[in-house]
Design a protein around this motif. Structure first.
Motif, PDB file in Angstrom:
ATOM      1  N   ALA A 140       0.923  -1.148   0.174  1.00 25.86           N
ATOM      2  CA  ALA A 140      -0.059  -0.191  -0.165  1.00 25.86           C
ATOM      3  C   ALA A 140       0.877   1.169  -0.120  1.00 25.86           C
ATOM      4  CB  ALA A 140      -0.901   0.209   1.141  1.00 25.86           C
ATOM      5  N   TYR A 141       1.890   1.214   0.941  1.00 27.65           N
ATOM      6  CA  TYR A 141       2.882   2.495   0.792  1.00 27.65           C
ATOM      7  C   TYR A 141       3.243   2.616  -0.465  1.00 27.65           C
ATOM      8  CZ  TYR A 141       5.944   5.684   2.944  1.00 27.65           C
ATOM      9  OH  TYR A 141       6.766   6.937   3.059  1.00 27.65           O
ATOM     10  N   ALA A 142       3.797   1.399  -1.223  1.00 27.45           N
ATOM     11  CA  ALA A 142       4.539   1.773  -2.733  1.00 27.45           C
ATOM     12  C   ALA A 142       3.507   2.591  -3.511  1.00 27.45           C
ATOM     13  CB  ALA A 142       4.648   0.306  -3.262  1.00 27.45           C
ATOM     14  N   GLY A 189       8.071   1.123  -0.378  1.00 24.22           N
ATOM     15  CA  GLY A 189       7.400   2.381  -0.827  1.00 24.22           C
ATOM     16  C   GLY A 189       8.189   3.152  -1.807  1.00 24.22           C
ATOM     17  N   SER A 190       9.479   3.325  -1.886  1.00 20.88           N
ATOM     18  CA  SER A 190      10.590   3.689  -2.406  1.00 20.88           C
ATOM     19  C   SER A 190      10.581   3.218  -3.955  1.00 20.88           C
ATOM     20  CB  SER A 190      11.748   3.734  -1.676  1.00 20.88           C
ATOM     21  OG  SER A 190      11.952   4.503  -0.800  1.00 20.88           O
ATOM     22  N   ILE A 191      10.713   1.718  -3.876  1.00 20.05           N
ATOM     23  CA  ILE A 191      10.576   0.919  -5.127  1.00 20.05           C
ATOM     24  C   ILE A 191       9.223   1.675  -6.148  1.00 20.05           C
ATOM     25  CG2 ILE A 191      10.121  -1.222  -6.495  1.00 20.05           C
ATOM     26  CD1 ILE A 191      11.728  -2.220  -4.299  1.00 20.05           C
ATOM     27  N   GLY A 192       8.095   1.670  -5.605  1.00 18.68           N
ATOM     28  CA  GLY A 192       7.027   2.178  -6.006  1.00 18.68           C
ATOM     29  C   GLY A 192       6.980   3.635  -6.389  1.00 18.68           C
ATOM     30  N   ALA A 193       7.783   4.324  -5.740  1.00 17.12           N
ATOM     31  CA  ALA A 193       8.115   5.717  -5.965  1.00 17.12           C
ATOM     32  C   ALA A 193       9.070   6.129  -6.967  1.00 17.12           C
ATOM     33  CB  ALA A 193       8.511   6.867  -4.682  1.00 17.12           C
ATOM     34  N   GLY A 209      -6.255   4.423  -5.261  1.00 18.52           N
ATOM     35  CA  GLY A 209      -7.159   3.365  -5.025  1.00 18.52           C
ATOM     36  C   GLY A 209      -6.577   2.266  -4.689  1.00 18.52           C
ATOM     37  N   CYS A 210      -5.315   1.668  -5.483  1.00 12.03           N
ATOM     38  CA  CYS A 210      -4.846   0.506  -5.319  1.00 12.03           C
ATOM     39  C   CYS A 210      -4.251   0.561  -3.716  1.00 12.03           C
ATOM     40  CB  CYS A 210      -3.407   0.482  -6.178  1.00 12.03           C
ATOM     41  SG  CYS A 210      -4.140   0.061  -7.871  1.00 12.03           S
TER      42      CYS A 210
END
Length: 504
Positions: free
Chosen positions: A308-310, A444-448, A476-477
């Protein structure tokens, strides 16, 4: 055996405040301002992107001027033939930083649980101050030396060095502050990133007229000085001054702020961990060992909150990296004006993180608060995407968006990470806080990181409106990933409510 008795006030508010000493305040302030200075230097880069882009591209005064060929561009120490190329490379640098930052978080969390947190934290602060703020931002401009490969290498190193800071400061805070009121304390404390963004924006806009290199120079000096202060002044644990360490979180279904006292057993412990009734001849507990990376990843709640944090950090950091650039390019406002206007997003995040953390404390649950905020965030994103070219209206919409996006982001990265790193499933091992924080923030940083490149591509191909659509989908994800936790916590709240009703 003799008893050591220290009275504990029955009032939850009084007891909440009485458990803290001046050592807690010093730990709070030192960790807070260390991350403020780190984020101020990080924010400087996003605030001077327009100036950097102009420096890296040739100045064509009118349409009759001949276009520069790539060879001539390089000969004049300009990296790119036009601003589009420079903008794309700035997005690449953001992506490189966040990917290396993510990798570093996975490693630094494990290192932080095995080494002195003060050493790791000071090294990260001083090292990144030298690498990015001084070498990248100041020294290369003074020497008029521009090189793509050098920039990429510096940003890889910068990401690794900066990754040492967040897991360490969260671990120190987790060592000093127990579960009682954690949502409020960490909600207030997690404003450090937003305060750093505001400080960085004002520092950059104040000295930008002298050249963007001086914005980097000011923040590098401040950050390096902060690292020195942390090295000599930070106490990483209550044990260093003879205070009782914070206990592990016991009952996850119990309200986080409660006037109920645990009367079982021979020991009464305030969540802060210092006001106790215990047997005088009790054997001292052994120092808990750090758990492994895979064990930490498999702890309940770590994976869904990480995913979720990603998604959420992708949106939050897109505002962080691109908001001043967007305001300047989309509305035609001056760079200094855009820098100052962008701080309203951080103001909203500060207020949102504190209020939502306090609400979650009194509810005893985090996930439902996050769900409501994220649903409202999707509406706020729709509203901001249609913001009029008026600075007052834009600031109001920015603050609202920051409240509903920055608030949950601050909660997951601080209070919830601390909850996960001190949960009952650890079975007595307390040395998992930095590792769990590194996992959550690293994912999260990978998603960012992926998001920053996607933002630049989507903007160049489709425009800014589709960037906001992308943000709405990612928000939403983030709700979808924590949906099982939301359902579980709502059911627990319903059962507790029914149990209280039957008791009455």
């Amino acid at each position: 055996p003799s008893l050591l008795v220290t009275p504990v006030m029955s009032s939850p508010c009084c007891g909440f405040l009485a458990q803290y000493t001046h050592h807690h305040l010093v730990a709070f302030l030192l960790t807070f301002f260390s991350y403020v200075l780190l984020h101020a230097s990080r924010k400087t880069f996003s605030n001077v992107k327009v100036s950097i882009s102009a420096q890296w591209t040739p100045s064509v005064q009118n349409a009759s001027s001949p276009a520069f060929s790539p060879g001539e561009t390089w000969e004049q120490n300009n990296l790119f033939a036009d601003s589009d190329g420079a903008t794309l490379f700035l997005g690449v640098l953001d992506t490189i930083f966040l990917f290396s930052y993510a990798v570093g978080l996975y490693m630094s969390g494990v290192i932080g649980d095995r080494m002195n947190l003060r050493y790791v934290l000071s090294f990260g602060l001083c090292g990144s101050a030298i690498v990015v703020s001084f070498v990248f931002g100041t020294l290369t401009e003074w020497l008029q030396f521009y090189n793509i490969y050098l920039y990429c290498g510096l940003w890889v190193l910068n990401g690794l060095l900066q990754s040492a800071v967040w897991p360490c400061v969260v671990a120190v805070m987790g060592n000093w502050f127990g579960k009682s009121g954690r949502g409020f304390v960490f909600g207030l404390w997690s404003a450090c990133a937003s305060v750093g963004n505001i400080l960085g924006a004002f520092l950059a806009s104040s000295v930008l007229k002298y050249g963007y290199e001086y914005a980097f120079l000011v923040t590098s000096v401040l950050q390096f000085a902060g690292g020195v202060v942390v090295f000599f002044g930070l106490l990483t644990s209550p044990k260093e001054v003879g205070l009782r360490p914070v206990e592990r979180d016991a009952d996850s279904h119990r309200p986080l702020m409660s006037d109920e006292e645990d009367e079982e057993g021979s020991e009464e412990v305030c969540d802060g961990g210092y006001y106790t009734i215990r047997q005088g001849d009790e054997e001292p507990r052994e120092t808990p060992k750090a758990i492994g990376f895979c064990q930490a990843f498999c702890l309940p709640g770590v994976l869904p909150y990480s995913l979720a944090y990603a998604c959420l950090k992708l949106v939050n950091y897109s505002f962080f990296f691109w908001l001043p650039f967007y305001l300047s390019r989309n509305f035609g406002w001056k760079e200094a004006q855009a820098d100052r206007l962008s701080v309203w997003y951080d103001v909203g995040g500060i207020i949102g993180g504190t209020i939502q953390g306090l609400i979650s404390d009194f509810m005893g649950k985090r996930a439902p608060v996050l769900a409501v905020s994220l649903l409202l965030a999707m509406g706020a994103l729709v509203g901001y995407s249609h913001s009029p070219p008026d600075q007052v209206a834009n600031a109001a919409l920015l603050a609202t968006t920051g409240f509903f996006i920055g608030g949950p982001s601050n909660m997951i990265s601080s209070a919830i990470s601390a909850d996960l790193g001190r949960q009952e499933a650890l079975r007595g091992s307390q040395e998992a806080l930095a590792t769990v924080t590194g996992i959550v923030d690293g994912t999260g940083s990978i998603g960012a990181a992926a998001g920053q490149y996607l933002v630049s591509v989507i903007e160049s191909k489709l425009g800014w409106m589709f960037v906001f659509y992308f943000f709405i989908v990612m928000t939403g994800c983030s709700i979808v990933f924590i949906l099982p936790l939301i359902v579980t916590e709502i059911r627990a709240m319903w059962r507790e409510r029914r149990a209280r009703t039957h008791e009455l």
